[in-house]
Design a protein around this motif. Structure first.
Motif, PDB file in Angstrom:
ATOM      1  N   LYS A   8       0.810  -1.232   0.000  1.00 33.40           N
ATOM      2  CA  LYS A   8       0.000   0.000   0.000  1.00 33.40           C
ATOM      3  C   LYS A   8       0.841   1.278   0.000  1.00 33.40           C
ATOM      4  N   ILE A   9       2.103   1.170   0.386  1.00 28.31           N
ATOM      5  CA  ILE A   9       2.885   2.386   0.669  1.00 28.31           C
ATOM      6  C   ILE A   9       2.950   3.373  -0.506  1.00 28.31           C
ATOM      7  N   PRO A  10       3.236   2.933  -1.750  1.00 26.19           N
ATOM      8  CA  PRO A  10       3.327   3.939  -2.824  1.00 26.19           C
ATOM      9  C   PRO A  10       2.058   4.770  -2.968  1.00 26.19           C
ATOM     10  N   ARG A  11       0.879   4.152  -2.824  1.00 27.82           N
ATOM     11  CA  ARG A  11      -0.344   4.941  -3.054  1.00 27.82           C
ATOM     12  C   ARG A  11      -0.666   5.866  -1.886  1.00 27.82           C
ATOM     13  N   LYS A  12      -0.015   5.667  -0.752  1.00 29.01           N
ATOM     14  CA  LYS A  12      -0.224   6.593   0.369  1.00 29.01           C
ATOM     15  C   LYS A  12       0.384   7.954   0.063  1.00 29.01           C
ATOM     16  N   LYS A  15      14.028  -4.352  -0.909  1.00 31.86           N
ATOM     17  CA  LYS A  15      13.725  -5.628  -0.238  1.00 31.86           C
ATOM     18  C   LYS A  15      12.677  -6.426  -0.999  1.00 31.86           C
ATOM     19  N   THR A  16      12.818  -6.471  -2.308  1.00 25.91           N
ATOM     20  CA  THR A  16      11.857  -7.234  -3.108  1.00 25.91           C
ATOM     21  C   THR A  16      11.920  -8.721  -2.752  1.00 25.91           C
ATOM     22  N   ASP A  17      13.037  -9.141  -2.145  1.00 27.72           N
ATOM     23  CA  ASP A  17      13.149 -10.543  -1.716  1.00 27.72           C
ATOM     24  C   ASP A  17      12.124 -10.878  -0.644  1.00 27.72           C
ATOM     25  N   LEU A  18      11.559  -9.851   0.029  1.00 28.64           N
ATOM     26  CA  LEU A  18      10.596 -10.111   1.106  1.00 28.64           C
ATOM     27  C   LEU A  18       9.139 -10.037   0.639  1.00 28.64           C
ATOM     28  N   ALA A  19       8.936  -9.760  -0.654  1.00 24.32           N
ATOM     29  CA  ALA A  19       7.568  -9.519  -1.150  1.00 24.32           C
ATOM     30  C   ALA A  19       6.635 -10.698  -0.857  1.00 24.32           C
ATOM     31  N   ASP A  20       7.095 -11.904  -1.158  1.00 29.14           N
ATOM     32  CA  ASP A  20       6.227 -13.076  -0.952  1.00 29.14           C
ATOM     33  C   ASP A  20       5.907 -13.261   0.527  1.00 29.14           C
ATOM     34  N   ALA A  21       6.912 -13.052   1.374  1.00 29.92           N
ATOM     35  CA  ALA A  21       6.720 -13.274   2.813  1.00 29.92           C
ATOM     36  C   ALA A  21       5.647 -12.356   3.390  1.00 29.92           C
ATOM     37  N   VAL A  22       5.529 -11.128   2.860  1.00 27.08           N
ATOM     38  CA  VAL A  22       4.512 -10.207   3.410  1.00 27.08           C
ATOM     39  C   VAL A  22       3.292 -10.104   2.502  1.00 27.08           C
ATOM     40  N   GLY A  23       3.289 -10.874   1.424  1.00 23.96           N
ATOM     41  CA  GLY A  23       2.149 -10.864   0.506  1.00 23.96           C
ATOM     42  C   GLY A  23       2.022  -9.561  -0.261  1.00 23.96           C
ATOM     43  N   ALA A  24       3.159  -8.950  -0.598  1.00 21.55           N
ATOM     44  CA  ALA A  24       3.124  -7.677  -1.340  1.00 21.55           C
ATOM     45  C   ALA A  24       3.182  -7.947  -2.838  1.00 21.55           C
ATOM     46  N   SER A  25       2.297  -7.292  -3.578  1.00 28.02           N
ATOM     47  CA  SER A  25       2.306  -7.460  -5.024  1.00 28.02           C
ATOM     48  C   SER A  25       3.234  -6.427  -5.662  1.00 28.02           C
ATOM     49  N   LEU A  26       4.338  -6.907  -6.228  1.00 30.03           N
ATOM     50  CA  LEU A  26       5.297  -5.985  -6.857  1.00 30.03           C
ATOM     51  C   LEU A  26       4.674  -5.341  -8.089  1.00 30.03           C
ATOM     52  N   GLU A  27       3.845  -6.106  -8.782  1.00 32.06           N
ATOM     53  CA  GLU A  27       3.190  -5.569  -9.986  1.00 32.06           C
ATOM     54  C   GLU A  27       2.278  -4.402  -9.594  1.00 32.06           C
ATOM     55  N   GLY A  28       1.509  -4.601  -8.508  1.00 31.19           N
ATOM     56  CA  GLY A  28       0.638  -3.531  -8.008  1.00 31.19           C
ATOM     57  C   GLY A  28       1.448  -2.305  -7.605  1.00 31.19           C
ATOM     58  N   MET A  29       2.585  -2.527  -6.942  1.00 32.25           N
ATOM     59  CA  MET A  29       3.420  -1.403  -6.495  1.00 32.25           C
ATOM     60  C   MET A  29       3.970  -0.651  -7.705  1.00 32.25           C
ATOM     61  N   LYS A  30       4.265  -1.408  -8.756  1.00 30.88           N
ATOM     62  CA  LYS A  30       4.795  -0.789  -9.972  1.00 30.88           C
ATOM     63  C   LYS A  30       3.745   0.136 -10.595  1.00 30.88           C
ATOM     64  N   VAL A  31       2.521  -0.379 -10.700  1.00 33.84           N
ATOM     65  CA  VAL A  31       1.431   0.394 -11.308  1.00 33.84           C
ATOM     66  C   VAL A  31       1.147   1.651 -10.477  1.00 33.84           C
ATOM     67  N   GLU A  32       1.103   1.482  -9.147  1.00 33.43           N
ATOM     68  CA  GLU A  32       0.751   2.627  -8.296  1.00 33.43           C
ATOM     69  C   GLU A  32       1.873   3.657  -8.220  1.00 33.43           C
ATOM     70  N   SER A  33       3.117   3.186  -8.257  1.00 28.55           N
ATOM     71  CA  SER A  33       4.235   4.146  -8.273  1.00 28.55           C
ATOM     72  C   SER A  33       4.193   4.954  -9.557  1.00 28.55           C
ATOM     73  N   HIS A  34       3.917   4.278 -10.646  1.00 31.07           N
ATOM     74  CA  HIS A  34       3.845   4.946 -11.955  1.00 31.07           C
ATOM     75  C   HIS A  34       2.757   6.023 -11.921  1.00 31.07           C
ATOM     76  N   ARG A  35       1.626   5.675 -11.326  1.00 29.72           N
ATOM     77  CA  ARG A  35       0.507   6.620 -11.248  1.00 29.72           C
ATOM     78  C   ARG A  35       0.838   7.785 -10.315  1.00 29.72           C
ATOM     79  N   THR A  59      11.185   4.829 -11.146  1.00 25.20           N
ATOM     80  CA  THR A  59      11.097   3.963  -9.966  1.00 25.20           C
ATOM     81  C   THR A  59      11.959   2.733 -10.236  1.00 25.20           C
ATOM     82  N   ILE A  60      12.741   2.332  -9.253  1.00 24.07           N
ATOM     83  CA  ILE A  60      13.572   1.137  -9.418  1.00 24.07           C
ATOM     84  C   ILE A  60      13.271   0.158  -8.285  1.00 24.07           C
ATOM     85  N   PHE A  61      13.071  -1.092  -8.644  1.00 21.83           N
ATOM     86  CA  PHE A  61      12.934  -2.152  -7.647  1.00 21.83           C
ATOM     87  C   PHE A  61      14.324  -2.684  -7.328  1.00 21.83           C
TER      88      PHE A  61
END
Ligand code: GTP
Ligand code: MG
Length: 238
Positions: A155-159, A174-194, A201-203
């Motif tokens: 949720k952080i980028p859209r905040k 820390k993209t290595d932790l995405a699965d562990a916290v259930g974070a969608s990198l694709e979603g973060m990419k779209v929201e950062s772009h918006r 933006t760099i992962f």
């Protein structure tokens, strides 16, 4: 010292962000890269990784900001980021915003002092960890990086917040932790772009040295634009 906080009416936008100040006094105060972001997002780890990548190619210095300790400076000294005398620790003693935005004198003094002593081409200034509300003053930073990590949730980028929307470069670490916290990198990419109207933006996985070369390229490209000095990026070992 100013203690009042600015009230921001909107999350701000990338295209109308405060532009870097065109200055010609880099011999007095070297090209300054501000690195801000929430507590623990990987700012010091990024400074170390950038130093390791760039130190044999370009003259560097570092200023760290912590509230009550010199811990980040000690970490960089312990890990031999660059020569100890090229790094200074600032203890802000309070809200980290003040020292990078409202009363930047202590940081300006540190960068100017290091420039006089070592004539670095680039100085990294690591902000104290904040809470999404801080961004560097353009009077201090010629290039602004804002780094968050995925562990706080996708949720952080859209905040929003000025670092997310108006930094010159946004890093999601820390993209290595995405699965562990259930974070969608694709979603973060779209929201950062918006949120950033397409601003860069760099992962990254700073700890595992992934994405560092790309981040360095953005820094060196801005350095070249501002100072007229080109450092051939292809010479850098990744
Ligand atoms: N899993 C993982 N951990 C990382 C990564 N990058 C940094 N870390 C770890 O995250 C922790 C915090 O990193 P720091 O570099 O100290 O973060 P910081 O933003 O400087 O923290 P403050 O200065 O205290 O705000 C450390 O334990 C790092 O090793 C990464 O890519 N993946
Ligand atoms: Mg740190």
């Amino acid at each position: 010292m100013t203690t009042a906080h600015e009230r921001m009416e909107t999350a701000g936008d990338f295209t109308s962000r405060e532009p870097p100040i065109r200055r010609a006094d880099f011999r007095k105060r070297a090209f300054t890269v501000g690195i801000g972001g929430p507590v623990g997002s990987g700012k010091t780890a990024l400074v170390l990784a950038l130093c390791e990548l760039l130190r044999d190619h370009i003259s560097l210095a570092v200023v760290t900001n912590d509230i009550f300790t010199r811990e980040d400076w000690e970490f960089l000294v312990k890990n031999k980021a660059i020569e100890k005398s090229r790094m200074e620790a600032v203890e802000t003693g309070g809200c980290p915003h003040a020292a990078i935005r409202e009363d930047i004198s202590v940081n300006l003094d540190a960068v100017t002092r290091l420039t006089k002593l070592h004539n670095p081409e680039i100085v990294f200034v690591e902000s104290g960890g904040d809470n999404l509300a801080a961004n560097f003053s353009r009077e201090l930073a010629d290039f602004i990086i804002y780094i968050i990590d995925v562990a706080g949730g996708d949720k952080i980028p859209r905040k929003g917040g000025p670092g997310i929307t108006q930094s010159d470069l946004f890093v999601i670490n820390k993209t290595d932790l995405a699965d562990a916290v259930g974070a969608s990198l694709e979603g973060m990419k779209v929201e950062s772009h918006r949120m950033r109207q397409g601003g860069p933006t760099i992962f990254a996985e700073v700890k595992n040295r992934r994405g560092i070369h790309q981040i360095a390229q953005h820094i060196l490209s801005s350095y070249a634009t501002h100072t007229g000095n080109k450092i051939p990026v292809s010479d850098l070992s990744v």
